[in-house]
Design an enzyme around this catalytic site. Sequence first.
Site, PDB file in Angstrom:
ATOM      1  N   SER A 141       0.867  -1.066   0.016  1.00 47.71           N
ATOM      2  CA  SER A 141       0.194   0.034  -0.126  1.00 47.71           C
ATOM      3  C   SER A 141       0.874   1.286   0.110  1.00 47.71           C
ATOM      4  CB  SER A 141      -0.997   0.109   1.302  1.00 47.71           C
ATOM      5  OG  SER A 141      -1.620   1.321   1.529  1.00 47.71           O
ATOM      6  N   TYR A 166      -2.539  -0.209   9.960  1.00 43.09           N
ATOM      7  CA  TYR A 166      -2.600  -0.779   8.343  1.00 43.09           C
ATOM      8  C   TYR A 166      -1.319  -0.783   7.627  1.00 43.09           C
ATOM      9  CZ  TYR A 166      -4.057  -1.043   3.624  1.00 43.09           C
ATOM     10  OH  TYR A 166      -4.041  -1.526   2.198  1.00 43.09           O
TER      11      TYR A 166
END
Length: 350
Positions: A141, A166
Amino acid sequence: MKYLVTGAAGFIGFHVCKHLLERGDEVVGLDIVNDYYDVNLKYARISELGINREKIIKGKLVTADSKPFSFIQLNLADKEALMKLFESEKFDVVINLAAQAGVRYSLSHPEAYVESNIVGFLNILEACRFHPVRHLVYASSSSVYGANEKLPFSTKDSVDHPISLYAASKKSNELMAHTYSHLFGIPSTGLRFFTVYGPWGRPDMALFLFTEAILRGEPIKVFNKGEMKRDFTYVDDIVQGVLKVADRPPKGDPNYSEKTGDISKSKAPYKVYNIGNSSPVELMDYIRAVEDGLSKKAKMELLPMQAGDVPASHADVTDLMEDTGYKPTTAVKDGVAAFLDWYKKYYSQK
């Protein structure tokens, strides 16, 4: 070839499965189908791929009637079941897109990220270790860039300061993959996705939320008072890149040295790429594209920056373009229009 696509009921995973099938590959889709967002949307994606909801039995592989697609509802944290799947199906390539997504959700549900993004990914690596594949492609990501301020973000940059769990879990995936590539020779490529949008998108993402609120006449939440830029990337451009990468396993560079400054490479068969549009758009321009597509003005609630968020993202995709021929082509106004066409059609049937 035979592909395993995890996260097949998810936004990007669905589109990857669809494109693989269109080009003639055999695909096994896997997804836990959790309730992070509307499960009906997830089942609708799988139905589009050829398997209706009523045929799905948890833990059982179900095959479509008219195309080389199978689906299994399975939790990646279930190592025993995953190992049996790898043993029986003998995959050529694994595209791991299953993950607990969302920066903000990680603030309140950290344990979900450990189970899915750490334990689940470890099990994928173990399965690839004991049932070797030609290539493991996995989702990282743009969030890994965290507190970095230099733009555009480059895979040559350090990513040691994540600002959400995350992001930390995705950075962990890259480290874990490198370890397994080094120890067991598993060719692995990580893809740092940059703000993907388009038809069949996630309901927790900005485009979906903006569209719903504007149509209802409700105010949209605009963080950092709109002073944000995002490298919005249309899903078909993303999938083009994913497939180009999947077809090109890394070989490793025996002459690699950290002195070269490119930490995205290794002596091991390992690589990390950014995958984005490389053309950041102002958030307010993105909102205007939605307004234009709906022919309706948005009411706005201007809010401060959220914890874990960043003011700007911009992908340097030079190496991905040079290595694979990746070339995003979809302008934001066209991508937003395609999403709105899908949204109106999908919800008119509900």
